[in-house]
Design a protein around this motif. Structure first.
Motif, PDB file in Angstrom:
ATOM      1  N   LYS A  24      66.646   7.506 -27.704  1.00  0.00           N
ATOM      2  CA  LYS A  24      66.035   8.302 -28.271  1.00  0.00           C
ATOM      3  C   LYS A  24      65.517   9.668 -27.434  1.00  0.00           C
ATOM      4  N   GLU A  25      65.682  10.590 -27.672  1.00  0.00           N
ATOM      5  CA  GLU A  25      64.970  11.811 -27.095  1.00  0.00           C
ATOM      6  C   GLU A  25      63.565  11.684 -26.896  1.00  0.00           C
ATOM      7  N   ARG A  26      63.582  12.227 -25.757  1.00  0.00           N
ATOM      8  CA  ARG A  26      62.046  12.561 -25.059  1.00  0.00           C
ATOM      9  C   ARG A  26      60.659  12.521 -25.853  1.00  0.00           C
ATOM     10  N   GLU A  27      59.282  12.326 -26.237  1.00  0.00           N
ATOM     11  CA  GLU A  27      59.320  13.080 -27.634  1.00  0.00           C
ATOM     12  C   GLU A  27      57.388  12.658 -26.703  1.00  0.00           C
ATOM     13  N   ALA A  28      56.926  13.321 -26.917  1.00  0.00           N
ATOM     14  CA  ALA A  28      55.902  13.573 -26.571  1.00  0.00           C
ATOM     15  C   ALA A  28      54.580  12.496 -27.360  1.00  0.00           C
ATOM     16  N   ASP A  29      53.728  12.382 -26.522  1.00  0.00           N
ATOM     17  CA  ASP A  29      52.438  11.550 -27.112  1.00  0.00           C
ATOM     18  C   ASP A  29      50.842  12.023 -27.386  1.00  0.00           C
ATOM     19  N   ALA A  30      50.931  12.541 -26.595  1.00  0.00           N
ATOM     20  CA  ALA A  30      49.318  12.864 -26.083  1.00  0.00           C
ATOM     21  C   ALA A  30      49.378  14.387 -24.912  1.00  0.00           C
ATOM     22  N   CYS A  31      48.069  15.127 -24.785  1.00  0.00           N
ATOM     23  CA  CYS A  31      48.851  15.857 -24.574  1.00  0.00           C
ATOM     24  C   CYS A  31      47.333  16.829 -24.489  1.00  0.00           C
ATOM     25  N   LEU A  32      46.711  17.297 -23.893  1.00  0.00           N
ATOM     26  CA  LEU A  32      45.539  17.494 -23.025  1.00  0.00           C
ATOM     27  C   LEU A  32      45.870  19.058 -22.447  1.00  0.00           C
ATOM     28  N   SER A  33      44.763  19.946 -23.055  1.00  0.00           N
ATOM     29  CA  SER A  33      43.619  21.014 -22.381  1.00  0.00           C
ATOM     30  C   SER A  33      43.278  20.718 -21.052  1.00  0.00           C
TER      31      SER A  33
ATOM     32  N   ASN B   5      41.363  22.377 -19.276  1.00  0.00           N
ATOM     33  CA  ASN B   5      40.431  23.785 -19.187  1.00  0.00           C
ATOM     34  C   ASN B   5      39.106  23.580 -20.631  1.00  0.00           C
ATOM     35  N   ASN B   6      39.455  23.105 -21.617  1.00  0.00           N
ATOM     36  CA  ASN B   6      38.861  23.096 -22.705  1.00  0.00           C
ATOM     37  C   ASN B   6      38.420  20.876 -23.163  1.00  0.00           C
ATOM     38  N   ASP B   7      39.322  20.859 -23.092  1.00  0.00           N
ATOM     39  CA  ASP B   7      39.398  19.485 -23.445  1.00  0.00           C
ATOM     40  C   ASP B   7      39.875  19.261 -24.667  1.00  0.00           C
ATOM     41  N   ILE B   8      40.718  19.465 -25.580  1.00  0.00           N
ATOM     42  CA  ILE B   8      41.041  20.061 -26.115  1.00  0.00           C
ATOM     43  C   ILE B   8      42.376  19.073 -26.428  1.00  0.00           C
ATOM     44  N   TRP B   9      42.856  17.753 -27.126  1.00  0.00           N
ATOM     45  CA  TRP B   9      43.518  17.015 -27.671  1.00  0.00           C
ATOM     46  C   TRP B   9      44.474  16.879 -28.575  1.00  0.00           C
ATOM     47  N   TYR B  10      45.345  16.863 -28.618  1.00  0.00           N
ATOM     48  CA  TYR B  10      46.540  16.755 -29.530  1.00  0.00           C
ATOM     49  C   TYR B  10      47.397  16.001 -29.275  1.00  0.00           C
ATOM     50  N   TYR B  11      47.405  14.791 -30.352  1.00  0.00           N
ATOM     51  CA  TYR B  11      48.472  13.519 -31.238  1.00  0.00           C
ATOM     52  C   TYR B  11      49.255  13.781 -31.843  1.00  0.00           C
ATOM     53  N   PRO B  12      50.184  13.447 -31.443  1.00  0.00           N
ATOM     54  CA  PRO B  12      51.465  13.242 -32.930  1.00  0.00           C
ATOM     55  C   PRO B  12      51.123  11.948 -33.496  1.00  0.00           C
ATOM     56  N   ASP B  13      51.258  12.433 -34.993  1.00  0.00           N
ATOM     57  CA  ASP B  13      50.656  11.471 -36.125  1.00  0.00           C
ATOM     58  C   ASP B  13      51.167   9.923 -35.478  1.00  0.00           C
TER      59      ASP B  13
ATOM     60  N   LEU C 247      51.719  21.897 -24.901  1.00  0.00           N
ATOM     61  CA  LEU C 247      52.498  21.319 -23.883  1.00  0.00           C
ATOM     62  C   LEU C 247      53.720  20.568 -24.984  1.00  0.00           C
ATOM     63  N   CYS C 248      52.838  19.430 -26.022  1.00  0.00           N
ATOM     64  CA  CYS C 248      53.284  18.824 -26.711  1.00  0.00           C
ATOM     65  C   CYS C 248      54.721  18.665 -27.816  1.00  0.00           C
ATOM     66  N   HIS C 249      55.019  20.429 -27.822  1.00  0.00           N
ATOM     67  CA  HIS C 249      55.938  20.745 -28.207  1.00  0.00           C
ATOM     68  C   HIS C 249      57.251  21.870 -27.584  1.00  0.00           C
ATOM     69  N   SER C 250      56.855  21.565 -26.646  1.00  0.00           N
ATOM     70  CA  SER C 250      57.935  22.006 -26.117  1.00  0.00           C
ATOM     71  C   SER C 250      58.368  21.156 -24.727  1.00  0.00           C
ATOM     72  N   ARG C 251      59.040  22.015 -22.866  1.00  0.00           N
ATOM     73  CA  ARG C 251      59.286  20.683 -21.833  1.00  0.00           C
ATOM     74  C   ARG C 251      58.661  21.021 -21.142  1.00  0.00           C
TER      75      ARG C 251
END
Length: 125
Positions: free
Chosen positions: A42-51, A53-61, A107-111
């Motif tokens: 499988k291709e590499r994919e994101a699990d979790a990302c964190l900003s 500077n402001n502690d905003i996170w992003y998670y895929p579903d 970050l979670c949608h880029s390389r």
């Protein structure tokens, strides 16, 4: 710049693991940093990302409610708490960062520009 991931291992379905990423060469006060997986075939994919500077996170579903990303700026480290693990979570997990961007969503949608060595997580009964 170095990112050193650790904490992988073998766990039964439903179990938990905590991955750690120790960073050097930059501080966790501006860039986005995250965790990515690469499963066999499988291709590499994101699990979790964190900003950082402001502690905003992003998670895929597919990990929402199960994985939690956090940071300890005093230790210049980032963590991924993984709960309720499933066999399909089996993969090599990488810590990665983008020193030129601070957005967790980006970050979670880029390389990312910076990658560490991976740590293997195996979920199996």
């Amino acid at each position: 710049v170095q990112l050193q991931a650790s904490g992988g291992g073998t766990v039964q379905p439903g179990g938990s693991l905590r991955l750690s990423c120790a960073v050097s060469g930059f501080t966790l006060d501006r860039p986005a940093i995250g965790w990515f997986r690469e499963a066999p075939g499988k291709e590499r994919e994101a699990d979790a990302c964190l900003s950082t500077n402001n502690d905003i996170w992003y998670y895929p579903d597919f990990v929402k409610g199960r994985f939690t990303i956090s940071s300890d700026k005093s230790k210049n480290s980032v963590y991924l708490q993984m709960d309720n693990l499933r066999p399909e979570d089996t993969a090599v997990y990488y810590c990665a960062a983008d020193l030129g961007h601070s957005s967790s969503y980006y970050l979670c949608h880029s390389r990312p520009s910076e990658w560490g060595h991976g740590t293997l997580v195996t979920v199996s009964s």
